[in-house]
Motif scaffolding. Structure first.
Motif, PDB file in Angstrom:
ATOM      1  N   MET A   1     -30.517  33.644  33.460  1.00 56.19           N
ATOM      2  CA  MET A   1     -30.930  32.579  32.798  1.00 56.19           C
ATOM      3  C   MET A   1     -29.985  32.898  30.784  1.00 56.19           C
ATOM      4  O   MET A   1     -31.781  32.782  30.458  1.00 56.19           O
ATOM      5  N   LYS A   2     -29.206  32.953  30.941  1.00 53.07           N
ATOM      6  CA  LYS A   2     -29.737  33.002  28.827  1.00 53.07           C
ATOM      7  C   LYS A   2     -29.908  31.695  28.385  1.00 53.07           C
ATOM      8  O   LYS A   2     -30.106  30.645  29.270  1.00 53.07           O
ATOM      9  N   GLN A   3     -30.270  31.752  27.154  1.00 57.06           N
ATOM     10  CA  GLN A   3     -31.116  30.266  26.122  1.00 57.06           C
ATOM     11  C   GLN A   3     -30.085  29.948  26.220  1.00 57.06           C
ATOM     12  O   GLN A   3     -29.845  28.290  25.895  1.00 57.06           O
ATOM     13  N   ARG A   4     -28.529  29.711  26.154  1.00 64.50           N
ATOM     14  CA  ARG A   4     -26.872  29.496  25.369  1.00 64.50           C
ATOM     15  C   ARG A   4     -27.494  28.138  27.019  1.00 64.50           C
ATOM     16  O   ARG A   4     -26.344  26.721  26.450  1.00 64.50           O
ATOM     17  N   LYS A   5     -26.914  28.922  27.746  1.00 64.18           N
ATOM     18  CA  LYS A   5     -27.003  28.163  29.394  1.00 64.18           C
ATOM     19  C   LYS A   5     -28.139  27.769  29.681  1.00 64.18           C
ATOM     20  O   LYS A   5     -27.173  25.845  29.722  1.00 64.18           O
ATOM     21  N   LEU A   6     -28.980  27.486  29.493  1.00 62.49           N
ATOM     22  CA  LEU A   6     -30.444  26.820  30.021  1.00 62.49           C
ATOM     23  C   LEU A   6     -29.623  25.735  29.110  1.00 62.49           C
ATOM     24  O   LEU A   6     -30.171  24.008  28.962  1.00 62.49           O
ATOM     25  N   GLU A   7     -29.344  25.519  27.464  1.00 58.22           N
ATOM     26  CA  GLU A   7     -29.881  24.473  26.428  1.00 58.22           C
ATOM     27  C   GLU A   7     -28.651  23.341  27.137  1.00 58.22           C
ATOM     28  O   GLU A   7     -28.180  22.029  27.512  1.00 58.22           O
ATOM     29  N   MET A   8     -27.663  24.516  27.429  1.00 53.21           N
ATOM     30  CA  MET A   8     -26.326  23.835  27.754  1.00 53.21           C
ATOM     31  C   MET A   8     -26.619  22.290  28.851  1.00 53.21           C
ATOM     32  O   MET A   8     -25.886  21.078  29.501  1.00 53.21           O
ATOM     33  N   LEU A   9     -27.136  23.008  30.126  1.00 55.69           N
ATOM     34  CA  LEU A   9     -27.777  22.238  31.166  1.00 55.69           C
ATOM     35  C   LEU A   9     -28.555  20.995  30.714  1.00 55.69           C
ATOM     36  O   LEU A   9     -28.475  20.429  31.759  1.00 55.69           O
ATOM     37  N   LEU A  10     -29.485  21.507  30.132  1.00 52.72           N
ATOM     38  CA  LEU A  10     -30.703  20.299  29.692  1.00 52.72           C
ATOM     39  C   LEU A  10     -29.791  19.471  28.655  1.00 52.72           C
ATOM     40  O   LEU A  10     -30.267  18.485  28.628  1.00 52.72           O
ATOM     41  N   GLU A  11     -28.782  19.217  27.629  1.00 48.36           N
ATOM     42  CA  GLU A  11     -28.560  18.821  27.418  1.00 48.36           C
ATOM     43  C   GLU A  11     -27.449  16.850  28.036  1.00 48.36           C
ATOM     44  O   GLU A  11     -27.196  15.661  27.223  1.00 48.36           O
ATOM     45  N   GLN A  12     -27.512  17.142  29.281  1.00 50.52           N
ATOM     46  CA  GLN A  12     -27.077  16.821  30.649  1.00 50.52           C
ATOM     47  C   GLN A  12     -28.924  15.628  30.895  1.00 50.52           C
ATOM     48  O   GLN A  12     -28.645  14.398  31.772  1.00 50.52           O
ATOM     49  N   VAL A  13     -29.874  16.107  30.460  1.00 48.63           N
ATOM     50  CA  VAL A  13     -30.228  15.076  31.357  1.00 48.63           C
ATOM     51  C   VAL A  13     -31.173  13.728  30.261  1.00 48.63           C
ATOM     52  O   VAL A  13     -30.987  13.621  28.785  1.00 48.63           O
ATOM     53  N   GLU A  14     -30.862  12.415  30.634  1.00 50.36           N
ATOM     54  CA  GLU A  14     -31.036  11.483  30.189  1.00 50.36           C
ATOM     55  C   GLU A  14     -32.691  10.991  29.580  1.00 50.36           C
ATOM     56  O   GLU A  14     -33.601  11.312  30.029  1.00 50.36           O
ATOM     57  N   GLY A  15     -32.059  10.379  28.358  1.00 43.00           N
ATOM     58  CA  GLY A  15     -33.433  10.225  27.692  1.00 43.00           C
ATOM     59  C   GLY A  15     -33.651   9.044  28.645  1.00 43.00           C
ATOM     60  O   GLY A  15     -33.844   8.360  29.069  1.00 43.00           O
ATOM     61  N   PHE A  16     -34.850   8.709  27.141  1.00 40.28           N
ATOM     62  CA  PHE A  16     -35.453   6.999  27.474  1.00 40.28           C
ATOM     63  C   PHE A  16     -34.090   6.003  26.892  1.00 40.28           C
ATOM     64  O   PHE A  16     -33.776   5.875  26.294  1.00 40.28           O
ATOM     65  N   ASN A  17     -34.556   4.891  27.960  1.00 38.89           N
ATOM     66  CA  ASN A  17     -34.491   3.530  27.948  1.00 38.89           C
ATOM     67  C   ASN A  17     -35.402   2.476  26.383  1.00 38.89           C
ATOM     68  O   ASN A  17     -34.215   1.936  26.241  1.00 38.89           O
ATOM     69  N   SER A  18     -35.977   2.442  27.278  1.00 34.43           N
ATOM     70  CA  SER A  18     -36.800   1.900  25.615  1.00 34.43           C
ATOM     71  C   SER A  18     -37.908   2.369  25.831  1.00 34.43           C
ATOM     72  O   SER A  18     -38.785   2.294  25.714  1.00 34.43           O
ATOM     73  N   ARG A  90     -32.666  14.975  40.460  1.00 34.89           N
ATOM     74  CA  ARG A  90     -32.096  14.940  41.623  1.00 34.89           C
ATOM     75  C   ARG A  90     -30.668  15.356  41.524  1.00 34.89           C
ATOM     76  O   ARG A  90     -30.144  15.636  41.945  1.00 34.89           O
ATOM     77  N   SER A  91     -29.965  14.589  39.481  1.00 35.48           N
ATOM     78  CA  SER A  91     -28.828  14.887  39.732  1.00 35.48           C
ATOM     79  C   SER A  91     -28.826  16.619  39.282  1.00 35.48           C
ATOM     80  O   SER A  91     -27.455  16.724  39.022  1.00 35.48           O
ATOM     81  N   MET A  92     -29.649  17.557  38.792  1.00 33.82           N
ATOM     82  CA  MET A  92     -28.993  18.643  38.376  1.00 33.82           C
ATOM     83  C   MET A  92     -30.056  19.459  39.615  1.00 33.82           C
ATOM     84  O   MET A  92     -29.718  20.638  39.724  1.00 33.82           O
ATOM     85  N   ASN A  93     -29.939  18.657  40.788  1.00 30.59           N
ATOM     86  CA  ASN A  93     -30.306  19.378  41.892  1.00 30.59           C
ATOM     87  C   ASN A  93     -31.774  20.315  41.580  1.00 30.59           C
ATOM     88  O   ASN A  93     -31.685  21.134  43.063  1.00 30.59           O
ATOM     89  N   VAL A  94     -31.966  19.755  41.212  1.00 32.47           N
ATOM     90  CA  VAL A  94     -33.681  20.646  41.427  1.00 32.47           C
ATOM     91  C   VAL A  94     -34.992  20.383  41.813  1.00 32.47           C
ATOM     92  O   VAL A  94     -35.068  18.530  41.541  1.00 32.47           O
ATOM     93  N   ASP A  95     -35.839  20.814  42.600  1.00 34.70           N
ATOM     94  CA  ASP A  95     -37.325  19.912  42.910  1.00 34.70           C
ATOM     95  C   ASP A  95     -37.657  20.111  42.115  1.00 34.70           C
ATOM     96  O   ASP A  95     -38.714  20.818  41.918  1.00 34.70           O
ATOM     97  N   VAL A  96     -38.429  18.547  41.840  1.00 43.15           N
ATOM     98  CA  VAL A  96     -39.427  18.602  40.482  1.00 43.15           C
ATOM     99  C   VAL A  96     -40.358  17.728  40.720  1.00 43.15           C
ATOM    100  O   VAL A  96     -39.310  15.926  41.683  1.00 43.15           O
ATOM    101  N   ASP A  97     -41.736  17.256  41.430  1.00 43.07           N
ATOM    102  CA  ASP A  97     -42.369  16.225  41.498  1.00 43.07           C
ATOM    103  C   ASP A  97     -42.609  15.824  40.500  1.00 43.07           C
ATOM    104  O   ASP A  97     -43.330  16.206  38.930  1.00 43.07           O
ATOM    105  N   PHE A  98     -42.187  14.072  39.973  1.00 39.26           N
ATOM    106  CA  PHE A  98     -43.071  13.645  39.019  1.00 39.26           C
ATOM    107  C   PHE A  98     -44.334  12.165  39.447  1.00 39.26           C
ATOM    108  O   PHE A  98     -43.839  11.534  40.659  1.00 39.26           O
ATOM    109  N   ILE A  99     -45.309  12.435  38.667  1.00 41.04           N
ATOM    110  CA  ILE A  99     -46.522  11.925  39.124  1.00 41.04           C
ATOM    111  C   ILE A  99     -47.206  10.690  37.644  1.00 41.04           C
ATOM    112  O   ILE A  99     -47.317  11.312  36.826  1.00 41.04           O
ATOM    113  N   CYS A 100     -47.342   9.925  38.202  1.00 44.32           N
ATOM    114  CA  CYS A 100     -47.899   8.581  37.160  1.00 44.32           C
ATOM    115  C   CYS A 100     -49.513   9.171  36.756  1.00 44.32           C
ATOM    116  O   CYS A 100     -49.807   8.230  38.314  1.00 44.32           O
TER     117      CYS A 100
END
Length: 197
Positions: A1-18, A90-100
């Protein structure tokens, strides 16, 4: 995947609420996340297991999975941020484990650690636990630091070495009340650290 395409996809990632200023919870901008990850990908370091420590809302972890890493785990102490990270994955349809988990309690073994640790602007030296623990978890680390950090990092990580590094602009959006501009361009350095040559 080209860097620009990756960047465009990552623009959809929501940031912090607080975001918490004491934890330096700044969202890693999509262009910087894509730049770091593409750098790692081109070096062959995004293949097997990737850990994103201090993952926040998951932009680096999600990007690593989009680039084909087999197993990706994001770690953070903020369970609210991890809820957003899980939703993002989930919205990006990828399987990532997140651990607190606190940085000092992370264990395991990864091919590569990717991270955007606190720069130490609010709490001096807050990047040190991230570097120390990354060195325990993986042979290769990609990390973002303040401009002018090279001498400190080389001494701190020894006998591991900086194999490559470069300076780039980081568009820091207004996040906290003490920020004076809507976007401030700061200079940062992206490092590739290796424990074996």
């Amino acid at each position: 995947m080209k860097q620009r395409k990756l960047e465009m996809l990552l623009e959809q990632v929501e940031g912090f609420n607080s975001p918490d200023a004491s934890l330096e919870q700044y969202t890693t901008p999509a262009p910087i996340a894509a730049e770091l990850l593409h750098f790692a990908y081109m070096k062959g370091d995004i293949r097997d297991t990737v850990y994103d420590i201090g993952c926040g809302t998951g932009v680096l972890a999600i990007g690593a999975k989009l680039l084909g890493a087999e197993i990706v785990t994001g770690f953070d102490t903020d369970h609210y941020a991890l809820q957003i990270a899980d939703k993002n994955a989930r919205s990006m349809n990828v399987d990532v484990d997140f651990i607190c988990k606190d940085i000092s309690n992370i264990s395991g073994e990864a091919q590569t650690v990717v991270m955007n640790p606190p720069f130490g602007s609010q709490v001096r030296g807050s990047d040190r636990p991230f570097l120390s623990n990354a060195l325990k978890l993986a042979n290769v680390i990609y990390s973002i630091h303040n401009k002018g950090s090279k001498n400190f990092i080389e001494k701190f990580i020894s006998p591991a070495v900086v194999t490559e590094w470069y300076r780039t602009g980081f568009p820091l959006k207004r996040t906290f009340k003490f920020h004076k501009k809507d976007v401030e361009q700061i200079e940062v350095e992206i490092y590739r650290i290796s424990q074996s040559l």
